[in-house]
Design a protein around this motif. Structure first.
Motif, PDB file in Angstrom:
ATOM      1  N   GLN A   1       0.882  -1.378  -0.155  1.00 57.75           N
ATOM      2  CA  GLN A   1       0.081  -0.059   0.054  1.00 57.75           C
ATOM      3  C   GLN A   1       0.746   1.259   0.042  1.00 57.75           C
ATOM      4  O   GLN A   1       0.613   2.394  -1.006  1.00 57.75           O
ATOM      5  N   ILE A   2       1.936   1.304   0.663  1.00 55.22           N
ATOM      6  CA  ILE A   2       2.601   2.357   0.733  1.00 55.22           C
ATOM      7  C   ILE A   2       3.444   2.657  -0.459  1.00 55.22           C
ATOM      8  O   ILE A   2       3.561   3.632  -0.976  1.00 55.22           O
ATOM      9  N   MET A   3       4.030   1.539  -1.103  1.00 53.39           N
ATOM     10  CA  MET A   3       4.812   1.663  -2.294  1.00 53.39           C
ATOM     11  C   MET A   3       3.722   2.090  -3.385  1.00 53.39           C
ATOM     12  O   MET A   3       4.440   2.917  -4.451  1.00 53.39           O
ATOM     13  N   ASN A   4       2.741   1.562  -3.475  1.00 54.98           N
ATOM     14  CA  ASN A   4       1.715   2.002  -4.526  1.00 54.98           C
ATOM     15  C   ASN A   4       1.481   3.430  -4.338  1.00 54.98           C
ATOM     16  O   ASN A   4       1.485   4.111  -5.338  1.00 54.98           O
ATOM     17  N   GLU A   5       1.461   3.802  -3.170  1.00 53.33           N
ATOM     18  CA  GLU A   5       1.007   5.477  -2.898  1.00 53.33           C
ATOM     19  C   GLU A   5       2.249   6.125  -3.418  1.00 53.33           C
ATOM     20  O   GLU A   5       2.233   7.184  -4.190  1.00 53.33           O
TER      21      GLU A   5
ATOM     22  N   GLU B   1       3.461  11.842  -6.445  1.00 55.04           N
ATOM     23  CA  GLU B   1       4.880  12.377  -6.153  1.00 55.04           C
ATOM     24  C   GLU B   1       4.985  13.198  -5.062  1.00 55.04           C
ATOM     25  O   GLU B   1       6.176  13.327  -4.484  1.00 55.04           O
ATOM     26  N   ASN B   2       3.834  13.672  -4.648  1.00 55.39           N
ATOM     27  CA  ASN B   2       4.069  14.275  -3.308  1.00 55.39           C
ATOM     28  C   ASN B   2       3.757  13.502  -2.011  1.00 55.39           C
ATOM     29  O   ASN B   2       3.462  14.219  -0.892  1.00 55.39           O
ATOM     30  N   SER B   3       3.806  12.254  -2.319  1.00 57.46           N
ATOM     31  CA  SER B   3       3.464  11.366  -1.021  1.00 57.46           C
ATOM     32  C   SER B   3       4.510  11.702   0.166  1.00 57.46           C
ATOM     33  O   SER B   3       5.787  11.812  -0.044  1.00 57.46           O
ATOM     34  N   LYS B   4       4.145  11.635   1.389  1.00 58.76           N
ATOM     35  CA  LYS B   4       4.798  11.941   2.343  1.00 58.76           C
ATOM     36  C   LYS B   4       5.738  10.458   2.611  1.00 58.76           C
ATOM     37  O   LYS B   4       6.973  10.637   3.170  1.00 58.76           O
ATOM     38  N   TYR B   5       5.715   9.652   2.090  1.00 55.33           N
ATOM     39  CA  TYR B   5       6.667   8.495   1.967  1.00 55.33           C
ATOM     40  C   TYR B   5       7.856   8.534   1.248  1.00 55.33           C
ATOM     41  O   TYR B   5       8.797   7.996   1.286  1.00 55.33           O
ATOM     42  N   ARG B   6       7.665   9.366   0.083  1.00 53.52           N
ATOM     43  CA  ARG B   6       8.655   9.303  -1.190  1.00 53.52           C
ATOM     44  C   ARG B   6       9.953   9.878  -0.532  1.00 53.52           C
ATOM     45  O   ARG B   6      11.075   9.536  -0.724  1.00 53.52           O
ATOM     46  N   ARG B   7       9.973  10.677   0.578  1.00 56.30           N
ATOM     47  CA  ARG B   7      11.409  11.169   1.008  1.00 56.30           C
ATOM     48  C   ARG B   7      11.804  10.246   1.996  1.00 56.30           C
ATOM     49  O   ARG B   7      13.269  10.566   2.687  1.00 56.30           O
ATOM     50  N   GLU B   8      11.238   9.409   2.514  1.00 56.05           N
ATOM     51  CA  GLU B   8      11.460   8.536   3.590  1.00 56.05           C
ATOM     52  C   GLU B   8      12.164   7.157   2.711  1.00 56.05           C
ATOM     53  O   GLU B   8      11.604   6.241   2.441  1.00 56.05           O
ATOM     54  N   TYR B   9      13.396   7.036   2.807  1.00 53.23           N
ATOM     55  CA  TYR B   9      14.293   5.996   1.794  1.00 53.23           C
ATOM     56  C   TYR B   9      13.998   4.674   2.628  1.00 53.23           C
ATOM     57  O   TYR B   9      14.346   3.572   1.903  1.00 53.23           O
ATOM     58  N   LYS B  10      13.592   4.556   3.855  1.00 52.12           N
ATOM     59  CA  LYS B  10      13.748   3.284   4.519  1.00 52.12           C
ATOM     60  C   LYS B  10      12.591   2.452   3.887  1.00 52.12           C
ATOM     61  O   LYS B  10      12.750   1.205   3.829  1.00 52.12           O
ATOM     62  N   TYR B  11      11.492   3.092   3.321  1.00 49.30           N
ATOM     63  CA  TYR B  11      10.350   2.619   2.535  1.00 49.30           C
ATOM     64  C   TYR B  11      10.994   1.739   1.416  1.00 49.30           C
ATOM     65  O   TYR B  11      10.648   0.693   1.144  1.00 49.30           O
TER      66      TYR B  11
ATOM     67  N   GLU C   1       3.228 -11.704  -1.930  1.00 52.27           N
ATOM     68  CA  GLU C   1       4.525 -11.509  -2.593  1.00 52.27           C
ATOM     69  C   GLU C   1       4.276 -11.094  -4.185  1.00 52.27           C
ATOM     70  O   GLU C   1       5.203 -10.537  -4.781  1.00 52.27           O
ATOM     71  N   ARG C   2       3.546 -11.990  -4.861  1.00 52.79           N
ATOM     72  CA  ARG C   2       3.116 -11.539  -6.258  1.00 52.79           C
ATOM     73  C   ARG C   2       2.876 -10.038  -6.648  1.00 52.79           C
ATOM     74  O   ARG C   2       3.472  -9.644  -7.440  1.00 52.79           O
ATOM     75  N   LYS C   3       2.024  -9.722  -5.765  1.00 50.62           N
ATOM     76  CA  LYS C   3       1.767  -8.243  -5.839  1.00 50.62           C
ATOM     77  C   LYS C   3       3.017  -7.285  -5.792  1.00 50.62           C
ATOM     78  O   LYS C   3       2.970  -6.345  -6.410  1.00 50.62           O
ATOM     79  N   LEU C   4       3.627  -7.555  -4.847  1.00 49.26           N
ATOM     80  CA  LEU C   4       4.786  -6.833  -4.687  1.00 49.26           C
ATOM     81  C   LEU C   4       5.754  -6.588  -5.808  1.00 49.26           C
ATOM     82  O   LEU C   4       6.116  -5.522  -6.376  1.00 49.26           O
ATOM     83  N   LEU C   5       5.957  -7.754  -6.437  1.00 47.21           N
ATOM     84  CA  LEU C   5       6.465  -7.938  -7.887  1.00 47.21           C
ATOM     85  C   LEU C   5       5.929  -7.103  -8.933  1.00 47.21           C
ATOM     86  O   LEU C   5       6.740  -6.703  -9.783  1.00 47.21           O
ATOM     87  N   GLU C   6       4.881  -6.904  -8.977  1.00 47.83           N
ATOM     88  CA  GLU C   6       4.046  -6.248  -9.901  1.00 47.83           C
ATOM     89  C   GLU C   6       4.156  -4.777  -9.831  1.00 47.83           C
ATOM     90  O   GLU C   6       3.683  -4.058 -10.843  1.00 47.83           O
TER      91      GLU C   6
END
Length: 379
Positions: free
Chosen positions: A289-293, A298-308, A333-338
């Motif tokens: 969910q975080i990576m899809n966001e 481009e303005n996601s709050k998660y984008r600047r946190e490289y830990k994700y 796991e399949r969905k993450l690879l997609e």
């Protein structure tokens, strides 16, 4: 309601179907007020508790087939209720508890037990009647000289049934009552298929699990299982080959399905539901969910946190190793690879990263077929 035809007559598909219908129509059939159903008291489980207008307690025990011990069963309910007197705010225990047995037919032993019993127990006999267009429940009070009859129409759904297959156990029906219609239909179809496969196939029930195999002993061979977790969510297990079903060695495999016949073999679990697998699936779902966001915003709050993103590449590499080793992948796991990692604008080394598309899923029906054939070979 689910009705089935047996010979020239009709009946409720299961005892749970009968109970559902009587519970929903207590007022019209008997003039009773519904109180509780499947009520647990002092080690006993009463089918239905109801009230008369004067708050007198009525206990109804229902059977969908002949039963020689219904009088003794009602006696145990009476004793438990009289001893503990639950629900006192709603029930007037100064009045005698009324006991009612409802069955399609009564064995001669039932009448003998009733004849010499000091408690008052009423026998009601029911039948499912049909005309050209409709179905009806007819109930007769056998304790009245004129056999008072109540008749009510049954909304119905006809279902074909293999007469060699026993109706689903009460425990399974209680679990299914909390499932979606798709889950109910899928599980009952698999159960029908498995029990129809071989005369040696048995259904072994426990509190949270329903297994299918040749017996319940150390030497038993199983092929399928329905397991219900602490939230009542059903999980399917099939006994399939190791190494992503490529080996002749068999183990208990956890199956993901969308209940539309799409399925995946997600991993092997010797017992329980696989707590580690459950935890991993939940963690991955959150990361997806975080990576899809991040990928879509481009303005996601998660984008600047490289830990994700760093964690994403660690997960991705781990899953790719599993894929290269032909190990089963979970749905998450399949969905993450997609996920299209190229949208992160952080691709290392300047190259593009392949996005994997898993258009092919196994057929749940096909996996059940494989499990059945492997079970027969093991026998």
């Amino acid at each position: 309601m689910n009705l089935i035809k047996t010979g020239d007559s009709w009946k409720f598909a299961t005892e749970a179907d009968l109970e559902d219908f009587v519970w929903a129509n207590l007022k019209e059939l008997f003039g009773f007020i519904p109180l509780k159903r499947q009520y647990y008291v002092n080690g006993q489980i009463c089918d239905i508790l109801a009230l008369r207008e004067n708050k007198q307690l009525v206990v109804l025990e229902l059977k969908n087939a002949e039963d020689r011990y219904i009088v003794q069963q009602l006696t145990r309910y009476y004793d438990a209720l009289q001893e503990l007197k639950p629900l006192e705010d709603e029930i007037d225990y100064q009045q005698p508890i009324s006991l009612i047995a409802i069955k399609p037919n009564f064995h001669r032993d039932n009448f003998i037990d009733k004849k010499y019993h000091h408690l008052s127990i009423d026998f009601f006999e029911f039948a499912v009647l049909a005309d050209e267009f409709n179905y009806y429940l007819q109930i007769k009070n056998l304790d009245l000289d004129n056999e008072k009859v109540s008749i009510i129409e049954i909304p119905h759904q006809n279902r074909e049934r293999n007469e060699d297959i026993p109706p689903p156990p009460r425990g399974l029906m209680n679990r299914l009552a909390k499932c979606s219609s798709e889950q109910q239909e899928g599980i009952l179809k698999i159960r029908q298929k498995v029990l129809s496969f071989d005369k040696r196939m048995e259904e072994i029930s426990s509190a949270v699990s329903f297994r299918y195999g040749n017996c319940n002993s150390k030497a038993s061979k199983f092929c399928a299982e329905f397991y219900f977790d602490s939230k009542g969510i059903p999980i399917i297990f099939l006994w399939l080959g190791l190494k992503n079903n490529k080996s002749d060695r068999i183990s208990r495999a956890r199956i993901w399905t969308d209940w539309q016949d799409n399925a995946l073999l997600e991993g092997y679990v010797s017992s329980g539901i696989g707590a580690k697998m459950n935890s991993s699936k939940k963690t991955l779902l959150n990361r997806i969910q975080i990576m899809n966001e991040i990928a879509e915003n481009e303005n996601s709050k998660y984008r600047r946190e490289y830990k994700y993103t760093n964690q994403y590449f660690k997960d991705r590499n781990r899953i790719l190793r599993k894929l290269n080793n032909s190990e089963p992948l979970t749905y998450e796991e399949r969905k993450l690879l997609e996920i299209d990692a190229n949208k992160f604008c952080i691709v290392q080394g300047g190259g593009r990263i392949n996005t994997y598309k898993f258009d092919h899923y196994d057929s749940l029906n096909g996996l059940v077929d494989v499990a059945l054939e492997k079970w027969r070979k093991r026998l």
